[in-house]
Design an enzyme around this catalytic site. Sequence first.
Site, PDB file in Angstrom:
ATOM      1  N   TYR A 289       0.854  -1.192   0.000  1.00  0.00           N
ATOM      2  CA  TYR A 289       0.000   0.000   0.000  1.00  0.00           C
ATOM      3  C   TYR A 289       0.886   1.237   0.000  1.00  0.00           C
ATOM      4  O   TYR A 289       1.746   1.407   0.872  1.00  0.00           O
ATOM      5  CB  TYR A 289      -0.893  -0.017   1.235  1.00  0.00           C
ATOM      6  CG  TYR A 289      -2.097   0.881   1.133  1.00  0.00           C
ATOM      7  CD1 TYR A 289      -3.290   0.414   0.581  1.00  0.00           C
ATOM      8  CD2 TYR A 289      -2.062   2.191   1.596  1.00  0.00           C
ATOM      9  CE1 TYR A 289      -4.412   1.227   0.514  1.00  0.00           C
ATOM     10  CE2 TYR A 289      -3.183   3.008   1.516  1.00  0.00           C
ATOM     11  CZ  TYR A 289      -4.356   2.517   0.975  1.00  0.00           C
ATOM     12  OH  TYR A 289      -5.462   3.316   0.898  1.00  0.00           O
ATOM     13  N   TYR A 339      -5.615   5.620  -7.261  1.00  0.00           N
ATOM     14  CA  TYR A 339      -5.922   5.459  -5.847  1.00  0.00           C
ATOM     15  C   TYR A 339      -7.339   4.934  -5.731  1.00  0.00           C
ATOM     16  O   TYR A 339      -8.298   5.700  -5.782  1.00  0.00           O
ATOM     17  CB  TYR A 339      -5.774   6.806  -5.140  1.00  0.00           C
ATOM     18  CG  TYR A 339      -6.192   6.806  -3.679  1.00  0.00           C
ATOM     19  CD1 TYR A 339      -5.430   6.152  -2.725  1.00  0.00           C
ATOM     20  CD2 TYR A 339      -7.328   7.479  -3.264  1.00  0.00           C
ATOM     21  CE1 TYR A 339      -5.799   6.156  -1.385  1.00  0.00           C
ATOM     22  CE2 TYR A 339      -7.707   7.490  -1.929  1.00  0.00           C
ATOM     23  CZ  TYR A 339      -6.937   6.832  -0.992  1.00  0.00           C
ATOM     24  OH  TYR A 339      -7.318   6.841   0.324  1.00  0.00           O
TER      25      TYR A 339
END
Lengths: 385, 130, 297
Positions: A289, A339
Site C-alpha cells: 500500500y 488510488y
Amino acid sequence: MSTAVAGIGATEFSKDSGRSELRLAAEAVLSALTDAGLTPSDVDGLVTFTQDANDEIALARELGIGELTFFSRVPYGGGAACGTVAHAAMAVATGAASVVVCYRAFNERSGRRFGQPNPHLGGDPSSLGLEMSWHVPYGLMTPASWVAMFARRYMHAYGATSEDFGRVAVAMRRHAATNPAAWFYRRPITLADHQSSKWIVEPLHLLDCCQESDGAVALVVTSAERARDLPAPPAVITAAAQGSGPDQMMMTSYYRDDMTGLPEMNTVGRRLWEISGLRPSDIQAAILYDHFTPFVLTQLEELGFCAPGEAKDFIADGGIELDGHLPVNPHGGQLGEAYIHGMNGITEAVRQLRGTAANQLPGPANILVTAGTGVPTSGLILSRA
Amino acid sequence: MRTLEMEVGTVLPELVVPLTPTLIISTALATRDFTPVHHDPEQARAQGSRDIFLNILTTMGLVERFVTDWAGPEALIRGINVKLGVPAYAGDTLTFSGTVAAREDDEYTIEVRGTVSLGAHATGTVRLSL
Amino acid sequence: MTTLHELAERLIAKGEGPREPTREPVNTTMIRHWTQAMGDRNPRYQGLDAVAPPAMLQVWTMDRESPSRGPLDDMLDALTAAGYTGVVATNCEHTYARYLTPGEELTYATRMTELTGPKRTALGEGYFLTWLTTWYAKDEPVGEMTFRLLKFRPREESSPTGKRKPYPLKPAVNRDTAFFWEGASSGELRIQTCGDCGELRHPPGPICPSCRSTERSYVRAAGVGEIYSYVVHHNPPVPGHDTPFVVAVVEIPEGVRIVGNVVDCEPSQVGIGMRVKVTYRRMDDELILPMWAPLES
C-alpha cells in the site's frame, strides 16, 4: 475450505468519472462477474468498506442480485482493502455464502477528496472524534500530516532521507509508465522531479503522496473448487489477515513506545506467514500500500523482507523495481496507477498470477498484498492454482 | 498629425498622482459616490480602514486619463479592464506605469499598473484605437 | 434549504432586469466636475462639441436613492446571511461602443452572470459574484460594465465588537476529557493518572488500561518537554491556521507524549530533541489550547 479470487473487474481510472458512485460500483461488479463467468444471480454475498457510499442492498437492487445471505463491511479507510477479501473468504469457508463480491467505488477526485481538511473530524463526541480532538485543533488533520509525523521520526532514527522516499515514487512511476491502465502511463519522473515538487507537509513532498482518483474495483471470491471450473484462472487465497496493534489509533498512534514501525502491519505479516507456512523468500512480488512513500519502507521491514532501518538500502539501485530483489507494485501502485483504496493492487496480484499483467513478471507463484498503512490494516497472500 | 511613437513595447511616461484628501473627496463627489469611506476619515477608520480612500469610479477615470494624457485627444478609448488591488489611501501617492502590449491594425492594447506604497492598486489593460 | 448556488442559478436565469431611467441626460456640468476633479485636460471633453469621458459611463447612473431592489440585492443578502459579511471589489471592466454626447438620455439594466466559490482567499473563505450592466441610448447599447466582487467570511483575529469568531477546529469534549480542557483554560497542563495504580496516561480515557480501575485523577505537569517528532504543514490550507505551521509530538518528563503546535519560532528552527515549554493560546471565547514554545537556555 480453500477459497480463491475467481474474477476481477474495474472501471477506468480517472479524475472525473462523470458518473455516480453507485453506477461505478455496479459497472465494476458486472465486469468482475463477467470475468468470472458468473451472473448477478449467482451472487449471495457482498463486502465493502465502511467508508463506501454504496450500500450493499442498493448495489443488489441495481444488479438484480436478489437475495443476499452475507454482507459485511470493513472499517479504517484503506486498511479495509484486503480485509474485504478476508471477510469474503471466511463467509465462503463457513458456508455463509457461496459467491461473495468485494467492491470499492468512489469519486475521490471529483467528489469528496480525502486529502482536504475536514473541520468536523474532531468535533464529534464519538470515540473517533475524541481521538481526533487531540490532533485536529492543532491543524493536524490531513492524512499526509499524520503520516509525515511518523516519517520524520523514522528519518531521525534510521538516517533515511527524503531521497530514500523519493526512490519509491520514482519506481512506482516507472512501473506506471508502461501500464496503459495507469493514470501516469508514459509519465515517469526522476528523483530531481521528486525533490523539487512542492512541500505538502514536511518531510513529505507532493510526489510522496499518491494521486486522487475516481473509479471502482470489484473482486469475486468463491471456493477454490468452484473457481477451478470457471473460465478465469483462479488466484488461491493462501492467507488472509486483519490486524491492529497495541494502543492503536485511527492514524495517529504517536503514543506507543516507538514511532518508527507499523505494529499493526507486523501483526498482519505474522499471521500471513503462520497461516501460509511461507517465508518472505517464497514471495516473488509484493503489492504494498503506497498512499505515502515512507510507509513502503516500513512495510518491507515489518513484513520481514529486510531488517528494521534497512529498507533504504533494500530499495536502493532499483531493489523494488521489476528486476529487483522484490518487485513491488508492478502496476505502478497508487502513486502511479490509481488510488482506489488499495483494491486495484489486489486485481494486479491476480493478473500477475494469471500471467496477464501489463508489466508481467516471470511466472510468480505467491504474491503478498497489503492494505492501508498507519491504520488498522489487512493483508493477503495469493497464489497460482 | 501626431508623431508619437506607438509600437509594441513602447513605455508610457509615468503619471504621479498625489492622493490628497482634496483629490479623494472631490473625485468621489464628481463621480456621485457619497459613501462615507471616501470622504469621512472617522467613518473610514471605524470600518477598519487606515483613512479615506479612492473610489473605484475614480480609479477607472485616472486609468483613462493616464493613457489619454499620453496618446492624445485622437485616441478613442474602447475599453478598460482593471483588477483591483490594495486600497489607495489619502496621503499616499498613486503612480501609473504602462507599456504598449499589443497592436492589431489601428487598435492598441496598453498594459497599465497603478501602484501605491502598499502595492498594486489597479492592474489591467486599456484598449484604444486611433 | 436553498443553497447559494441554487439561488445564483435562479437569479442568473432571470436574465437582464428592467431598464431603469437616469435622472438627467449626459451633461456638460457633470463632465466639467469630473475633468476638474480628475485633473484631465483632454480637449475632447471641452467646448461646444465636447463628448463625455468614456470612463464616466457609470457616473450617469450613480444615484443615492436607488430605484428598486434587484436580483443582486437578493444574492448579496443571502451571502451576508450565510456569514460572508465582508465585501471587496475585485474587477471592473468597461467596454465602450461609442462616446456619449451631452443631451443623450440613457437607461441601464443589470444581469447577474456568475457566482463562484466557496474559495479560499487571503481575506478568508468567500464567493465571487459577477454582474453585467448595459447602458442604452434608446435601444442602442452604448457601453457595458462587468463588475466582480468578493463576499468573504472575515478571518477572525479581533473584531471591532470585541467578540471573537468561533475557532473552526474545536475539540470534542466529554466527561472523560473535560478535566484536560478545563485545565488548559486555567493555565494548567493536566495529565490523567489512575486513582488506584497511579499510572499516567495521555490521551486520557475512562478506564485504566493497566489495572482497569475507573478511579481517575490527574497531575499538573511541569510544562516543559522535548520534541519527539514534528511536521511543517504547507498544503492544503487548514481553517484557523496560516501556513506554514508546525505540529509536534512532545515528550514530557512526567512520561507521556502530547501533540501541539510549536509557536514563537520559525519552522526552520524546530528539530527533534528541541526543548520546549508550554504556552496557552486563546482561540476564541471558549477555547484555550496548550501549545509549545522554545525553552530559552
